[in-house]
Design an enzyme around this catalytic site. Structure first.
Site, PDB file in Angstrom:
ATOM      1  N   SER A 143       0.667  -0.892   0.090  1.00 15.46           N
ATOM      2  CA  SER A 143      -0.041   0.309  -0.048  1.00 15.46           C
ATOM      3  C   SER A 143       0.944   1.294  -0.188  1.00 15.46           C
ATOM      4  CB  SER A 143      -1.379   0.260   1.129  1.00 15.46           C
ATOM      5  OG  SER A 143      -1.304   1.404   1.662  1.00 15.46           O
ATOM      6  N   TYR A 156      -1.368  -0.996  10.622  1.00 13.98           N
ATOM      7  CA  TYR A 156      -1.102  -0.979   8.714  1.00 13.98           C
ATOM      8  C   TYR A 156       0.031  -0.455   8.113  1.00 13.98           C
ATOM      9  CZ  TYR A 156      -4.080  -1.177   5.020  1.00 13.98           C
ATOM     10  OH  TYR A 156      -3.667  -1.342   2.730  1.00 13.98           O
TER      11      TYR A 156
HETATM   12  N1  LIG Z   1      -8.554  -0.616  -1.402  1.00 11.44           N
HETATM   13  C1  LIG Z   1      -7.809   0.548  -1.269  1.00 11.44           C
HETATM   14  O1  LIG Z   1      -7.490   1.863  -1.311  1.00 11.44           O
HETATM   15  C2  LIG Z   1      -6.008  -0.198  -0.887  1.00 11.44           C
HETATM   16  C3  LIG Z   1      -5.018   0.485  -1.012  1.00 11.44           C
HETATM   17  C4  LIG Z   1      -3.657  -0.164  -0.956  1.00 11.44           C
HETATM   18  C5  LIG Z   1      -3.872  -1.311  -1.039  1.00 11.44           C
HETATM   19  N2  LIG Z   1      -4.736  -1.929  -0.304  1.00 11.44           N
HETATM   20  C6  LIG Z   1      -4.467  -3.772  -0.173  1.00 11.44           C
HETATM   21  O2  LIG Z   1      -5.018  -4.299  -1.176  1.00 11.44           O
HETATM   22  C7  LIG Z   1      -5.262  -5.659  -0.279  1.00 11.44           C
HETATM   23  C8  LIG Z   1      -7.109  -5.725  -0.642  1.00 11.44           C
HETATM   24  O3  LIG Z   1      -7.665  -4.811  -0.534  1.00 11.44           O
HETATM   25  P1  LIG Z   1      -9.561  -4.310  -0.890  1.00 11.44           P
HETATM   26  O4  LIG Z   1      -9.267  -2.945  -1.447  1.00 11.44           O
HETATM   27  O5  LIG Z   1      -9.781  -5.098  -2.181  1.00 11.44           O
HETATM   28  O6  LIG Z   1     -10.267  -5.105   0.388  1.00 11.44           O
HETATM   29  P2  LIG Z   1     -11.188  -5.430   0.164  1.00 11.44           P
HETATM   30  O7  LIG Z   1     -12.261  -5.308  -1.048  1.00 11.44           O
HETATM   31  O8  LIG Z   1     -11.843  -5.295   1.830  1.00 11.44           O
HETATM   32  O9  LIG Z   1     -11.315  -7.236   0.268  1.00 11.44           O
HETATM   33  C9  LIG Z   1      -9.837  -7.604   0.856  1.00 11.44           C
HETATM   34  C10 LIG Z   1      -9.719  -9.207   0.611  1.00 11.44           C
HETATM   35  O10 LIG Z   1      -8.762 -10.053   1.458  1.00 11.44           O
HETATM   36  C11 LIG Z   1     -10.186 -10.656   2.180  1.00 11.44           C
HETATM   37  N3  LIG Z   1      -9.139 -11.109   3.601  1.00 11.44           N
HETATM   38  C12 LIG Z   1      -9.537 -10.093   4.504  1.00 11.44           C
HETATM   39  N4  LIG Z   1      -9.566 -11.146   5.434  1.00 11.44           N
HETATM   40  C13 LIG Z   1      -8.809 -12.567   4.875  1.00 11.44           C
HETATM   41  C14 LIG Z   1      -8.618 -13.269   5.785  1.00 11.44           C
HETATM   42  N5  LIG Z   1      -8.200 -13.591   7.758  1.00 11.44           N
HETATM   43  N6  LIG Z   1      -8.335 -14.289   5.162  1.00 11.44           N
HETATM   44  C15 LIG Z   1      -8.353 -14.834   4.623  1.00 11.44           C
HETATM   45  N7  LIG Z   1      -8.581 -13.494   3.624  1.00 11.44           N
HETATM   46  C16 LIG Z   1      -8.746 -12.793   3.594  1.00 11.44           C
HETATM   47  C17 LIG Z   1     -11.130 -10.994   2.504  1.00 11.44           C
HETATM   48  O11 LIG Z   1     -11.919 -12.052   1.504  1.00 11.44           O
HETATM   49  P3  LIG Z   1     -12.786 -12.426   2.475  1.00 11.44           P
HETATM   50  O12 LIG Z   1     -13.806 -11.963   3.946  1.00 11.44           O
HETATM   51  O13 LIG Z   1     -13.980 -13.149   2.333  1.00 11.44           O
HETATM   52  O14 LIG Z   1     -11.517 -13.520   3.553  1.00 11.44           O
HETATM   53  C18 LIG Z   1     -11.697 -10.125   0.488  1.00 11.44           C
HETATM   54  O15 LIG Z   1     -11.598 -10.373  -0.419  1.00 11.44           O
HETATM   55  C19 LIG Z   1      -5.473  -5.240   0.769  1.00 11.44           C
HETATM   56  O16 LIG Z   1      -3.756  -6.013   1.612  1.00 11.44           O
HETATM   57  C20 LIG Z   1      -5.306  -3.978   1.038  1.00 11.44           C
HETATM   58  O17 LIG Z   1      -3.922  -4.034   2.459  1.00 11.44           O
HETATM   59  C21 LIG Z   1      -6.146  -1.324  -0.477  1.00 11.44           C
END
Ligand SMILES: NC(=O)c1ccc[n+]([C@@H]2O[C@H](COP(=O)([O-])OP(=O)(O)OC[C@H]3O[C@@H](n4cnc5c(N)ncnc54)[C@H](OP(=O)(O)O)[C@@H]3O)[C@@H](O)[C@H]2O)c1
Length: 251
Positions: A143, A156
């Site tokens: 991130s 985080y």
């Molecule tokens: N959105 C942003 O602005 C952003 C920015 C920078 C980085 N990121 C990173 O990008 C990645 C994806 O984020 P996103 O925005 O797509 O978030 P999201 O929509 O909340 O999706 C998170 C995903 O991670 C899975 N997950 C969460 N906890 C888990 C666990 N304990 N075991 C297995 N799977 C788990 C969830 O699946 P289940 O609920 O099915 O378990 C879901 O598929 C993350 O690493 C986040 O930190 C996001």
């Protein structure tokens, strides 16, 4: 261009049930890869599988904070797909913001377990397989929090900075054995994780006001760079931190 094709390749994507992970899984499959879909929400994982086409995807449920579940997920993925070429450590996130001096140790540990320890554990588990085959691409989703100060989110940000650092060290350790490892660094992306910010106009203005492109990324805009890191197009790219943030961290 053939360098971007993933025909005949196989991939494991954690957190493939929604958001960025789902978009990455769909994009890898669209380039020809067979994909193993990790996550906890079975119904949502089945929806991702249906979007890809059941013949090219398998659901491998796992809570990535549980090392035994990770080992099971990896061995089921290898069993179903025959081998792994691409591993995307995407599962992660954060649900609370708190000043460092008020942070409870168990809160810190929880966020580090999900965002760092899970990546360490998946890498530890897939390493013998990838190194034994002498090929592979590991993509660790970090991130922009890894690169800039994140007041209230030191837990985080520290976890994501460690993911970037880990990716560099693994890249060098594995470079001579045919396995690449890169960090993919999204900026602000419109997913469930950031719904809270879109629900708060002041916070949204603050966040997006600092993005030179002036908007949220879509999950698909993170998936394209993931395809690049997975494919032969990036055959000489390892230890790289690929920032996809609409200019946020250069402004
Ligand atoms: N959105 C942003 O602005 C952003 C920015 C920078 C980085 N990121 C990173 O990008 C990645 C994806 O984020 P996103 O925005 O797509 O978030 P999201 O929509 O909340 O999706 C998170 C995903 O991670 C899975 N997950 C969460 N906890 C888990 C666990 N304990 N075991 C297995 N799977 C788990 C969830 O699946 P289940 O609920 O099915 O378990 C879901 O598929 C993350 O690493 C986040 O930190 C996001």
């Amino acid at each position: 261009m053939t360098a971007f094709t993933l025909d005949g390749r196989t991939a494991l994507v954690t957190g493939a049930s929604r958001g960025i992970g789902r978009a990455i899984a769909v994009a890898l499959a669209a380039q020809g890869a067979a994909v193993a879909l990790g996550g906890r929400d079975l119904d949502a994982l089945e929806e991702t599988r249906a979007a890809i086409g059941a013949d090219n995807a398998v659901v491998v449920p796992a809570d990535v904070t549980d090392p035994a579940a990770i080992r099971e997920m990896v061995s089921t993925a290898i069993g179903a797909l025959g081998h792994l070429d691409i591993v995307v450590n995407n599962a992660g996130g954060n649900t609370f913001s708190v000043p460092f001096d008020a942070m409870r140790p168990d809160g810190w540990d929880k966020v580090l377990r999900l965002n760092l320890d899970s990546v360490v554990e998946v890498c530890r588990t897939v390493a013998p397989h990838l190194l034994g085959r002498g090929s592979g691409s590991v993509i660790n989703v970090a991130s922009v929090s890894a690169l800039v100060a994140m007041p209230g989110m030191s837990h985080y940000a520290a976890a994501k900075a460690a993911v970037v650092s880990l990716s560099r060290s693994l890249a060098v350790e594995w470079a001579g054995q045919g396995v690449r490892c890169n960090a993919l660094v999204p900026g602000w992306v419109a997913t469930d994780l950031t719904d809270f910010a879109r629900a708060d106009p002041k916070l949204e203005r603050y966040l997006i006001g600092r993005v030179p492109m002036g908007r949220w990324a879509t999950p698909e805009e993170i998936a394209g760079p993931a395809v690049f890191l997975a494919a032969d197009a990036s055959a000489f790219v390892t230890g790289h931190t690929l920032v996809v943030d609409g200019g946020l961290t250069v402004g």
